[in-house]
Design a protein around this motif. Structure first.
Motif, PDB file in Angstrom:
ATOM      1  N   GLY A   1     -25.419 -51.324   9.860  1.00  0.00           N
ATOM      2  CA  GLY A   1     -25.105 -50.156   9.064  1.00  0.00           C
ATOM      3  C   GLY A   1     -24.548 -50.503   7.707  1.00  0.00           C
ATOM      4  N   ARG A   2     -24.374 -49.452   6.893  1.00  0.00           N
ATOM      5  CA  ARG A   2     -23.728 -49.567   5.588  1.00  0.00           C
ATOM      6  C   ARG A   2     -23.572 -48.162   5.009  1.00  0.00           C
ATOM      7  N   GLY A   3     -22.789 -48.070   3.947  1.00  0.00           N
ATOM      8  CA  GLY A   3     -22.640 -46.800   3.244  1.00  0.00           C
ATOM      9  C   GLY A   3     -21.799 -45.765   3.951  1.00  0.00           C
ATOM     10  N   ASN A   4     -21.009 -46.186   4.939  1.00  0.00           N
ATOM     11  CA  ASN A   4     -20.159 -45.254   5.680  1.00  0.00           C
ATOM     12  C   ASN A   4     -18.777 -45.199   5.049  1.00  0.00           C
ATOM     13  N   SER A   5     -18.204 -44.003   4.989  1.00  0.00           N
ATOM     14  CA  SER A   5     -16.839 -43.880   4.481  1.00  0.00           C
ATOM     15  C   SER A   5     -15.939 -43.392   5.607  1.00  0.00           C
ATOM     16  N   ALA A   6     -14.740 -44.002   5.675  1.00  0.00           N
ATOM     17  CA  ALA A   6     -13.747 -43.642   6.688  1.00  0.00           C
ATOM     18  C   ALA A   6     -12.382 -44.076   6.163  1.00  0.00           C
ATOM     19  N   GLN A   7     -11.323 -43.410   6.642  1.00  0.00           N
ATOM     20  CA  GLN A   7      -9.978 -43.864   6.269  1.00  0.00           C
ATOM     21  C   GLN A   7      -9.757 -45.288   6.733  1.00  0.00           C
ATOM     22  N   VAL A   8     -10.233 -45.592   7.968  1.00  0.00           N
ATOM     23  CA  VAL A   8     -10.086 -46.917   8.553  1.00  0.00           C
ATOM     24  C   VAL A   8     -11.396 -47.275   9.238  1.00  0.00           C
ATOM     25  N   LYS A   9     -11.814 -48.550   9.095  1.00  0.00           N
ATOM     26  CA  LYS A   9     -12.957 -49.075   9.835  1.00  0.00           C
ATOM     27  C   LYS A   9     -12.446 -50.228  10.677  1.00  0.00           C
ATOM     28  N   GLU A  10     -12.869 -50.235  11.954  1.00  0.00           N
ATOM     29  CA  GLU A  10     -12.363 -51.248  12.882  1.00  0.00           C
ATOM     30  C   GLU A  10     -13.512 -51.951  13.607  1.00  0.00           C
ATOM     31  N   GLY A  11     -13.232 -53.190  14.046  1.00  0.00           N
ATOM     32  CA  GLY A  11     -14.169 -53.947  14.864  1.00  0.00           C
ATOM     33  C   GLY A  11     -15.479 -54.223  14.148  1.00  0.00           C
ATOM     34  N   GLN A  12     -16.583 -54.042  14.851  1.00  0.00           N
ATOM     35  CA  GLN A  12     -17.901 -54.317  14.312  1.00  0.00           C
ATOM     36  C   GLN A  12     -18.253 -53.437  13.115  1.00  0.00           C
ATOM     37  N   CYS A  13     -17.529 -52.359  12.899  1.00  0.00           N
ATOM     38  CA  CYS A  13     -17.811 -51.436  11.796  1.00  0.00           C
ATOM     39  C   CYS A  13     -17.136 -51.825  10.485  1.00  0.00           C
TER      40      CYS A  13
END
Length: 132
Positions: free
Chosen positions: A117-129
């Motif tokens: 994946g790519r281009g994802n927005s989140a306050q926090v990304k964890e692990g494989q993301c």
């Protein structure tokens, strides 16, 4: 939803939606789920399982699936999604693709055999993301 096919296009569902079993599913642009979307233990041999351009007002939980699943795509035919809370993607043996999504809180990925994946927005990304 247990078994059979599930398609949601330009419609709203109030409350939790669970997709499991030998289901094939497609949730497309303009669709809104007013609760948790839980996709688990999907074992169909079909490869057209996708969440494209939808809004999930609560959590998206994708776990223990043996089939390919697209959660957004780099292709314009499957735009990213908006998740109102968490995105949790774990322990899937089928390939998972996660592109161009907006997650209000945390995107967590763990224990997946094949995830991209790519281009994802989140306050926090964890692990494989984390690199997504």
């Amino acid at each position: 939803m247990l078994g059979g096919d599930f398609t949601l296009s330009g419609a709203s569902v109030t409350g939790k939606v669970t997709i499991t079993g030998s289901s094939e599913f497609s949730i497309s642009a303009g669709s809104e789920i007013g609760g948790v979307l839980n996709i688990n233990n999907v074992g169909s041999e079909l490869s057209s399982n996708a969440l494209c351009g939808a809004r999930v007002t609560d959590d998206l939980l994708v776990y223990d699936n043996a089939v390919p699943i697209e959660i957004g795509s780099p292709q314009t035919s499957c735009p990213g999604n908006v998740m109102g809370q968490l995105g949790v993607i774990r322990n899937n043996t089928g390939p998972i693709r996660v592109y161009n999504n907006q997650i209000v809180k945390t995107l967590t990925c763990s224990g997946n055999l094949s995830i991209a994946g790519r281009g994802n927005s989140a306050q926090v990304k964890e692990g494989q993301c984390i690199p997504f």
